[in-house]
Motif scaffolding. Structure first.
Motif, PDB file in Angstrom:
ATOM      1  N   GLY A 134      18.701  -0.866   2.443  1.00 22.76           N
ATOM      2  CA  GLY A 134      17.901  -1.155   3.630  1.00 22.76           C
ATOM      3  C   GLY A 134      18.734  -1.118   4.897  1.00 22.76           C
ATOM      4  O   GLY A 134      18.310  -0.562   5.922  1.00 22.76           O
ATOM      5  N   CYS A 135      19.934  -1.699   4.846  1.00 20.51           N
ATOM      6  CA  CYS A 135      20.806  -1.698   6.021  1.00 20.51           C
ATOM      7  C   CYS A 135      21.235  -0.281   6.392  1.00 20.51           C
ATOM      8  O   CYS A 135      21.351   0.059   7.576  1.00 20.51           O
ATOM      9  CB  CYS A 135      22.030  -2.581   5.769  1.00 20.51           C
ATOM     10  N   GLU A 136      21.488   0.553   5.389  1.00 22.72           N
ATOM     11  CA  GLU A 136      21.857   1.933   5.650  1.00 22.72           C
ATOM     12  C   GLU A 136      20.710   2.681   6.331  1.00 22.72           C
ATOM     13  O   GLU A 136      20.921   3.465   7.264  1.00 22.72           O
ATOM     14  CB  GLU A 136      22.250   2.630   4.348  1.00 22.72           C
ATOM     15  N   ARG A 137      19.498   2.420   5.897  1.00 19.10           N
ATOM     16  CA  ARG A 137      18.346   3.069   6.528  1.00 19.10           C
ATOM     17  C   ARG A 137      18.151   2.572   7.963  1.00 19.10           C
ATOM     18  O   ARG A 137      17.777   3.349   8.851  1.00 19.10           O
ATOM     19  CB  ARG A 137      17.076   2.800   5.711  1.00 19.10           C
ATOM     20  N   ILE A 138      18.404   1.295   8.185  1.00 21.83           N
ATOM     21  CA  ILE A 138      18.317   0.769   9.550  1.00 21.83           C
ATOM     22  C   ILE A 138      19.342   1.462  10.439  1.00 21.83           C
ATOM     23  O   ILE A 138      19.050   1.848  11.576  1.00 21.83           O
ATOM     24  CB  ILE A 138      18.524  -0.767   9.563  1.00 21.83           C
ATOM     25  N   LYS A 139      20.557   1.629   9.907  1.00 18.80           N
ATOM     26  CA  LYS A 139      21.609   2.323  10.663  1.00 18.80           C
ATOM     27  C   LYS A 139      21.181   3.747  11.007  1.00 18.80           C
ATOM     28  O   LYS A 139      21.360   4.211  12.146  1.00 18.80           O
ATOM     29  CB  LYS A 139      22.886   2.336   9.824  1.00 18.80           C
ATOM     30  N   GLN A 140      20.591   4.446  10.039  1.00 19.76           N
ATOM     31  CA  GLN A 140      20.139   5.815  10.277  1.00 19.76           C
ATOM     32  C   GLN A 140      19.008   5.850  11.306  1.00 19.76           C
ATOM     33  O   GLN A 140      18.959   6.740  12.163  1.00 19.76           O
ATOM     34  CB  GLN A 140      19.673   6.437   8.961  1.00 19.76           C
ATOM     35  N   LYS A 186       5.809   5.678  -2.228  1.00 23.76           N
ATOM     36  CA  LYS A 186       6.930   5.642  -1.293  1.00 23.76           C
ATOM     37  C   LYS A 186       7.920   4.547  -1.688  1.00 23.76           C
ATOM     38  O   LYS A 186       7.532   3.478  -2.178  1.00 23.76           O
ATOM     39  CB  LYS A 186       6.414   5.411   0.122  1.00 23.76           C
ATOM     40  N   ASP A 187       9.185   4.827  -1.477  1.00 25.13           N
ATOM     41  CA  ASP A 187      10.252   3.866  -1.783  1.00 25.13           C
ATOM     42  C   ASP A 187      10.432   2.939  -0.584  1.00 25.13           C
ATOM     43  O   ASP A 187      10.993   3.350   0.439  1.00 25.13           O
ATOM     44  CB  ASP A 187      11.541   4.608  -2.106  1.00 25.13           C
ATOM     45  N   ILE A 188       9.970   1.710  -0.705  1.00 22.61           N
ATOM     46  CA  ILE A 188      10.031   0.748   0.397  1.00 22.61           C
ATOM     47  C   ILE A 188      11.042  -0.336   0.075  1.00 22.61           C
ATOM     48  O   ILE A 188      10.981  -0.955  -0.996  1.00 22.61           O
ATOM     49  CB  ILE A 188       8.644   0.112   0.652  1.00 22.61           C
ATOM     50  N   VAL A 189      11.973  -0.550   0.988  1.00 19.74           N
ATOM     51  CA  VAL A 189      12.923  -1.657   0.845  1.00 19.74           C
ATOM     52  C   VAL A 189      12.267  -2.886   1.457  1.00 19.74           C
ATOM     53  O   VAL A 189      11.989  -2.928   2.661  1.00 19.74           O
ATOM     54  CB  VAL A 189      14.268  -1.348   1.537  1.00 19.74           C
ATOM     55  N   GLU A 238       7.389   2.805   8.950  1.00 19.38           N
ATOM     56  CA  GLU A 238       6.695   4.094   8.840  1.00 19.38           C
ATOM     57  C   GLU A 238       7.657   5.259   8.599  1.00 19.38           C
ATOM     58  O   GLU A 238       7.391   6.146   7.787  1.00 19.38           O
ATOM     59  CB  GLU A 238       5.890   4.359  10.122  1.00 19.38           C
ATOM     60  N   GLU A 239       8.789   5.259   9.299  1.00 23.60           N
ATOM     61  CA  GLU A 239       9.674   6.420   9.270  1.00 23.60           C
ATOM     62  C   GLU A 239      10.807   6.316   8.252  1.00 23.60           C
ATOM     63  O   GLU A 239      11.272   7.339   7.740  1.00 23.60           O
ATOM     64  CB  GLU A 239      10.255   6.654  10.671  1.00 23.60           C
ATOM     65  N   TYR A 240      11.255   5.075   7.965  1.00 24.53           N
ATOM     66  CA  TYR A 240      12.411   4.932   7.079  1.00 24.53           C
ATOM     67  C   TYR A 240      12.133   4.035   5.875  1.00 24.53           C
ATOM     68  O   TYR A 240      13.033   3.815   5.058  1.00 24.53           O
ATOM     69  CB  TYR A 240      13.620   4.409   7.867  1.00 24.53           C
ATOM     70  N   GLY A 241      10.916   3.515   5.756  1.00 25.74           N
ATOM     71  CA  GLY A 241      10.548   2.769   4.559  1.00 25.74           C
ATOM     72  C   GLY A 241      11.263   1.457   4.381  1.00 25.74           C
ATOM     73  O   GLY A 241      11.558   1.046   3.248  1.00 25.74           O
ATOM     74  N   VAL A 242      11.534   0.762   5.499  1.00 27.55           N
ATOM     75  CA  VAL A 242      12.136  -0.569   5.434  1.00 27.55           C
ATOM     76  C   VAL A 242      11.185  -1.560   6.097  1.00 27.55           C
ATOM     77  O   VAL A 242      10.830  -1.408   7.272  1.00 27.55           O
ATOM     78  CB  VAL A 242      13.515  -0.621   6.135  1.00 27.55           C
ATOM     79  N   GLN A 249       0.828  -1.202   0.000  1.00 22.64           N
ATOM     80  CA  GLN A 249       0.000   0.000   0.000  1.00 22.64           C
ATOM     81  C   GLN A 249       0.869   1.261   0.000  1.00 22.64           C
ATOM     82  O   GLN A 249       0.576   2.226  -0.707  1.00 22.64           O
ATOM     83  CB  GLN A 249      -0.923  -0.006   1.222  1.00 22.64           C
ATOM     84  N   MET A 250       1.950   1.228   0.783  1.00 20.84           N
ATOM     85  CA  MET A 250       2.855   2.385   0.822  1.00 20.84           C
ATOM     86  C   MET A 250       3.537   2.576  -0.527  1.00 20.84           C
ATOM     87  O   MET A 250       3.750   3.718  -0.970  1.00 20.84           O
ATOM     88  CB  MET A 250       3.880   2.201   1.942  1.00 20.84           C
ATOM     89  N   GLN A 251       3.874   1.473  -1.194  1.00 19.64           N
ATOM     90  CA  GLN A 251       4.476   1.584  -2.522  1.00 19.64           C
ATOM     91  C   GLN A 251       3.502   2.199  -3.520  1.00 19.64           C
ATOM     92  O   GLN A 251       3.888   3.013  -4.363  1.00 19.64           O
ATOM     93  CB  GLN A 251       4.940   0.204  -3.001  1.00 19.64           C
TER      94      GLN A 251
END
Length: 417
Positions: free
Chosen positions: A404-410, A55-58, A370-374, A49-51
């Motif tokens: 995805g890992c970079e977004r998790i780190k952020q 939205k860019d979802i990993v 919700e916040e980082y799209g992963v 649904q977000m896609q």
């Protein structure tokens, strides 16, 4: 007033009373309320649904390979469609498909004797789970199953009336079971032991000693075994798949579950199969006849081609999974607050402990999406043993996994005061 009119009025009055007493919809059976949905499906729906909203979802939540089904497999199915293979076939698969499955099982599990008459092909692996439990379990029985483990195990056990008995797979033991714990849980009430190796969601692989122990206990309890081996061809680092059915006297009490979905990137084709003990073939087949009848013959044609595919053709896919595993593992272990106890030895999943972030696994997964799209999965979807863990699928490309890992780190960095 005539007698007929009096009877008519009395009938109308009775109908009105009944209607007032029976307002609302009719009740559904209690057993229909026992089966639960799967948390994975709800997260997939939300990510989709977000896609759709742009939205860019990993997508690191679902075990659906990003590989396309190999062309030679698809071509066989298309050829079968054009040849008119669109009619009923025998429940459990055509003779040629069952022979192909038996040959595949013997080739991939040296020493196994697979009788085609004991093979049942089904629309996916889940029906093998459902049919096995439905055929052997009832009220008063106990079923030992892995925790964390595939959600269909527990809910189907409950549906059958049997009692689920979780066998904890702990981080400290590499997501293997403790032998003494299995011995403690087993009893004369144990009707079925479920094993899954390589494991979902753990990525763990049971050792020879683990399987020897489980075989010994199953024979001592005189119970059945369901060996979920759907990821058997996805083992890494030179390991070879093993099966409890290869132990002495175990083939006659073990159901081997496998299929085409994971090994050949055929998740949407829905073709799973089980090798059943002789006593279970008829009851499992009768369940098939009275539910889904048969697998589509053009799907069966593709499956036959897949199962005959030489190992060297599919080996690059397994090597790519191993490379993706290494990428995800190495990036996650560098993130403060996240720990990964086990570098997965098989399957396409990794469990990461997020308790060091100060958040529950449920809240972590929700906010990360919700916040980082992963999209990842809360480990609680897989049982109490998954609390504090998130499941990450490395079925996407290395580029997307790195993102995805970079977004998790952020995300984790944003949690610091």
């Amino acid at each position: 007033m005539t007698r007929a009119m009096k009877r008519l009025r009395a009938g109308v009055a009775h109908f009105r009373v009944c209607r007032s007493l029976c307002s609302g919809t009719p009740a559904i059976a209690r057993r229909a309320k026992v089966l639960r949905g799967e948390g994975t499906i709800s997260v997939v729906a939300k990510a989709l649904q977000m896609q759709k909203q742009g939205k860019d979802i990993v997508r690191m939540e679902v075990g659906d390979p990003d590989f396309s089904t190999p062309d030679h497999i698809t071509a066989s199915a298309v050829e079968a469609l054009h040849a008119g293979r669109t009619h009923y076939e025998g429940a459990g698969g055509s003779p040629s498909l069952r022979r192909a499955v038996a040959a595949y099982l013997e080739r991939t599990r040296p020493g196994l004797e697979a009788d085609p008459d004991k093979v049942l092909c089904m629309p996916g692996g889940k029906p093998v789970i459902f049919h096995t439990i439905a055929a052997v379990c009832e009220e008063g029985d106990e079923v030992i199953y892995p925790d964390p483990g595939f959600p269909a195990y527990e809910t189907t056990i409950e549906w059958s009336g049997a009692t689920p008995v979780p066998l904890r797979l702990e981080e400290a033991s590499g997501f293997r079971f403790r032998h003494e714990e299995l011995r403690r849980l087993a009893s004369p009430r144990t009707k079925l032991i479920i094993l899954c190796s390589p494991g979902n969601p753990t990525g763990g692989v049971l050792t020879r000693e683990d399987l020897d122990c489980a075989a010994e206990i199953a024979k001592a309890c005189n119970c059945w075994v369901l060996s979920d081996e759907i990821y058997a061809r996805l083992v890494f680092d030179g390991q070879q798949p093993d099966s409890i059915a290869l132990r002495k006297d175990m083939l006659e009490r073990t159901v081997i579950l496998d299929g085409c979905s994971k090994s050949f990137a055929m998740t949407g084709w829905r073709l799973g199969f089980g090798l059943f003990p002789a006593e279970l073939v008829e009851p499992a087949q009768n369940l098939a006849i009275n539910s889904w009848t048969c697998v589509p013959p053009f799907v069966a044609a593709g499956a036959e081609t897949a199962l005959a595919t030489p190992e060297e053709v599919m080996a690059p896919m397994r090597l790519e999974y191993a490379a993706r595993r290494d990428l995800v593992y190495e990036k996650l272990v560098e993130i403060p607050g996240i720990s990964v106890a086990v570098r997965p030895a098989g399957a396409m999943y990794l469990l990461a402990n997020v308790t060091g972030t100060g958040m529950s696994s449920a809240k972590f997964a929700d906010r990360l999406l919700e916040e980082y799209g992963v999209a990842v999965l809360d480990g609680n979807f897989f049982g109490a043993g998954g609390d504090g863990l998130i499941r990450i699928s490395f079925a996407q490309s290395r580029e997307r996994l790195a993102e995805g890992c970079e977004r998790i780190k952020q995300f984790v960095a944003s949690l610091k005061p």
